[in-house]
Design a protein around this motif. Structure first.
Motif, PDB file in Angstrom:
ATOM      1  N   ARG A 234       0.840  -1.187   0.000  1.00 18.90           N
ATOM      2  CA  ARG A 234       0.000   0.000   0.000  1.00 18.90           C
ATOM      3  C   ARG A 234       0.878   1.241   0.000  1.00 18.90           C
ATOM      4  O   ARG A 234       1.888   1.290   0.692  1.00 18.90           O
ATOM      5  CB  ARG A 234      -0.928  -0.005   1.223  1.00 18.90           C
ATOM      6  CG  ARG A 234      -1.855  -1.212   1.236  1.00 18.90           C
ATOM      7  CD  ARG A 234      -2.805  -1.187   2.405  1.00 18.90           C
ATOM      8  NE  ARG A 234      -3.728  -2.325   2.358  1.00 18.90           N
ATOM      9  CZ  ARG A 234      -4.761  -2.483   3.172  1.00 18.90           C
ATOM     10  NH1 ARG A 234      -5.022  -1.580   4.097  1.00 18.90           N
ATOM     11  NH2 ARG A 234      -5.547  -3.540   3.069  1.00 18.90           N
ATOM     12  N   GLU A 235       0.469   2.243  -0.768  1.00 19.89           N
ATOM     13  CA  GLU A 235       1.238   3.476  -0.869  1.00 19.89           C
ATOM     14  C   GLU A 235       0.298   4.625  -1.220  1.00 19.89           C
ATOM     15  O   GLU A 235      -0.863   4.403  -1.551  1.00 19.89           O
ATOM     16  CB  GLU A 235       2.334   3.345  -1.938  1.00 19.89           C
ATOM     17  CG  GLU A 235       1.853   3.333  -3.381  1.00 19.89           C
ATOM     18  CD  GLU A 235       1.139   2.049  -3.800  1.00 19.89           C
ATOM     19  OE1 GLU A 235       0.261   2.132  -4.687  1.00 19.89           O
ATOM     20  OE2 GLU A 235       1.449   0.989  -3.240  1.00 19.89           O
ATOM     21  N   TRP A 236       0.802   5.845  -1.106  1.00 17.18           N
ATOM     22  CA  TRP A 236       0.066   7.005  -1.606  1.00 17.18           C
ATOM     23  C   TRP A 236       0.441   7.158  -3.081  1.00 17.18           C
ATOM     24  O   TRP A 236       1.531   7.630  -3.416  1.00 17.18           O
ATOM     25  CB  TRP A 236       0.434   8.254  -0.821  1.00 17.18           C
ATOM     26  CG  TRP A 236      -0.152   8.267   0.557  1.00 17.18           C
ATOM     27  CD1 TRP A 236      -1.454   8.491   0.900  1.00 17.18           C
ATOM     28  CD2 TRP A 236       0.547   8.052   1.791  1.00 17.18           C
ATOM     29  NE1 TRP A 236      -1.605   8.418   2.274  1.00 17.18           N
ATOM     30  CE2 TRP A 236      -0.401   8.155   2.841  1.00 17.18           C
ATOM     31  CE3 TRP A 236       1.877   7.781   2.111  1.00 17.18           C
ATOM     32  CZ2 TRP A 236      -0.055   8.000   4.184  1.00 17.18           C
ATOM     33  CZ3 TRP A 236       2.225   7.616   3.438  1.00 17.18           C
ATOM     34  CH2 TRP A 236       1.267   7.730   4.463  1.00 17.18           C
ATOM     35  N   PRO A 237      -0.432   6.748  -4.002  1.00 18.74           N
ATOM     36  CA  PRO A 237      -0.034   6.603  -5.409  1.00 18.74           C
ATOM     37  C   PRO A 237       0.381   7.897  -6.096  1.00 18.74           C
ATOM     38  O   PRO A 237       1.236   7.880  -6.975  1.00 18.74           O
ATOM     39  CB  PRO A 237      -1.282   5.996  -6.066  1.00 18.74           C
ATOM     40  CG  PRO A 237      -2.410   6.313  -5.151  1.00 18.74           C
ATOM     41  CD  PRO A 237      -1.827   6.336  -3.781  1.00 18.74           C
ATOM     42  N   LYS A 238      -0.201   9.033  -5.712  1.00 17.43           N
ATOM     43  CA  LYS A 238       0.096  10.280  -6.424  1.00 17.43           C
ATOM     44  C   LYS A 238       1.316  10.997  -5.872  1.00 17.43           C
ATOM     45  O   LYS A 238       1.828  11.926  -6.499  1.00 17.43           O
ATOM     46  CB  LYS A 238      -1.122  11.196  -6.386  1.00 17.43           C
ATOM     47  CG  LYS A 238      -2.313  10.656  -7.175  1.00 17.43           C
ATOM     48  CD  LYS A 238      -3.466  11.647  -7.191  1.00 17.43           C
ATOM     49  CE  LYS A 238      -4.646  11.087  -7.991  1.00 17.43           C
ATOM     50  NZ  LYS A 238      -5.788  12.041  -8.032  1.00 17.43           N
TER      51      LYS A 238
ATOM     52  N   LYS B  74       7.246  -1.331  -4.955  1.00 18.80           N
ATOM     53  CA  LYS B  74       6.276  -0.830  -3.980  1.00 18.80           C
ATOM     54  C   LYS B  74       6.502  -1.489  -2.616  1.00 18.80           C
ATOM     55  O   LYS B  74       6.350  -0.852  -1.572  1.00 18.80           O
ATOM     56  CB  LYS B  74       4.848  -1.084  -4.467  1.00 18.80           C
ATOM     57  CG  LYS B  74       4.425  -0.200  -5.628  1.00 18.80           C
ATOM     58  CD  LYS B  74       3.002  -0.514  -6.082  1.00 18.80           C
ATOM     59  CE  LYS B  74       2.588   0.383  -7.235  1.00 18.80           C
ATOM     60  NZ  LYS B  74       1.216   0.072  -7.719  1.00 18.80           N
TER      61      LYS B  74
ATOM     62  N   SER C  52       2.693   5.271  -7.896  1.00 15.50           N
ATOM     63  CA  SER C  52       1.817   4.453  -8.750  1.00 15.50           C
ATOM     64  C   SER C  52       2.556   3.845  -9.937  1.00 15.50           C
ATOM     65  O   SER C  52       2.099   2.859 -10.522  1.00 15.50           O
ATOM     66  CB  SER C  52       0.648   5.292  -9.268  1.00 15.50           C
ATOM     67  OG  SER C  52       1.124   6.401 -10.014  1.00 15.50           O
ATOM     68  N   SER C  53       3.710   4.404 -10.293  1.00 10.75           N
ATOM     69  CA  SER C  53       4.453   3.917 -11.463  1.00 10.75           C
ATOM     70  C   SER C  53       5.426   2.798 -11.132  1.00 10.75           C
ATOM     71  O   SER C  53       6.055   2.234 -12.027  1.00 10.75           O
ATOM     72  CB  SER C  53       5.219   5.079 -12.111  1.00 10.75           C
ATOM     73  OG  SER C  53       6.248   5.537 -11.242  1.00 10.75           O
TER      74      SER C  53
ATOM     75  N   ASN D   5       6.381   9.847  -0.184  1.00 12.49           N
ATOM     76  CA  ASN D   5       5.792   8.738   0.558  1.00 12.49           C
ATOM     77  C   ASN D   5       6.581   8.450   1.823  1.00 12.49           C
ATOM     78  O   ASN D   5       6.003   8.230   2.891  1.00 12.49           O
ATOM     79  CB  ASN D   5       5.754   7.482  -0.319  1.00 12.49           C
ATOM     80  CG  ASN D   5       4.419   7.257  -0.983  1.00 12.49           C
ATOM     81  OD1 ASN D   5       3.528   6.622  -0.434  1.00 12.49           O
ATOM     82  ND2 ASN D   5       4.274   7.806  -2.194  1.00 12.49           N
TER      83      ASN D   5
END
Length: 256
Positions: free
Chosen positions: A92-96, A161, A154-155, A102
């Protein structure tokens, strides 16, 4: 590793779903500053046990202690505040946010005000924020994520990740970390990096309890292995010891 002062104690814990006993009188300890594997066949109750320890579920019976603190049935936020952090099977991550942002956002709450100002408002960093950024960059570099430090999370690939997740965990310096299948969806090269990252967590003072099906990984990186079957612990020791345990061989190692 001695269990004289365990970082985690699970004592006669029970949890049922309907008429099915997912965790059935489970008891074990995790030594302070150790890496302990939690293994067993599918349906053994491993993930339920992790959910009970982390506060996602409440036990029907029994006790769970983080050091000397009773965390039985506490909500996840209070357990996290006590020093226990967990991951899930999907990273789980902050995608933007970028990789660096992060990691900075994971800084302890008391240090986060200036960090969020830096992330969201792009103002000049105070000295304290510069120290945090230097630490974040060091963690990112140690996990070989420096080439993607300014890319949005997100990339990243699934393995990257997961490494980012380890950088965020390290930023918090937790007492104990629960890892739920850290190798899921990770290629062998990044898997090796994850193993070294887990060792680095231990070397920094954290205790690690992990669920993993890759027994080669477990044997290489874990000090102690706890084996569950049908909701209970059926063996504990090194992988070498467990290979000579008839109950463990019959329930799990023979299948594996």
């Amino acid at each position: 590793m001695s269990d004289a002062s365990p970082a985690l104690t699970v004592d006669d814990v029970w949890r049922s779903f309907g008429g099915v006993k997912a965790v059935n009188g489970c008891s074990f300890t995790v030594a302070d500053r150790s890496i302990t594997g939690l293994v067993g066949p599918n349906g053994a109750g491993k993930s339920t046990m992790i959910n009970l320890i982390s506060g996602l579920l409440k036990p029907e019976k029994g006790a769970i202690h983080l050091g000397t603190k009773d965390i039985t049935g506490l909500p996840m936020n209070k357990i996290s505040t006590a020093g226990l952090i967990r991951t899930f099977q999907v990273a789980r991550e902050w995608p933007k946010l970028t990789v660096l942002e992060n990691v900075l956002a994971a800084a302890p709450a008391g240090q986060r005000e200036g960090v969020w100002r830096a992330v969201l408002a792009r103002r000049s960093l105070r000295r304290a924020d510069i120290v945090l950024e230097e630490r974040a960059r060091g963690l990112i570099d140690s996990l070989r994520l420096a080439p993607v430090i300014d890319m949005p999370a997100s990339s990243l690939s699934g393995g990257q990740k997961r490494l980012l997740e380890f950088a965020r965990i390290s930023m918090v310096s937790p007492r104990i970390v629960l890892l739920d299948e850290p190798l899921a969806g990770v290629n062998p090269v990044l898997g090796e990096q994850l193993g070294l990252a887990i060792q680095a967590l231990r070397e920094s003072g954290s205790t690690v309890l992990l669920i993993e099906h890759n027994l080669g990984f477990i044997e290489r990186f874990c000090d102690t292995v706890v084996v569950m079957a049908a909701g209970s612990v059926i063996g504990r020791g090194s992988m070498a010891d467990l290979r000579h345990n008839p109950e463990v061989v019959e329930a799990y190692l023979g299948q594996a």
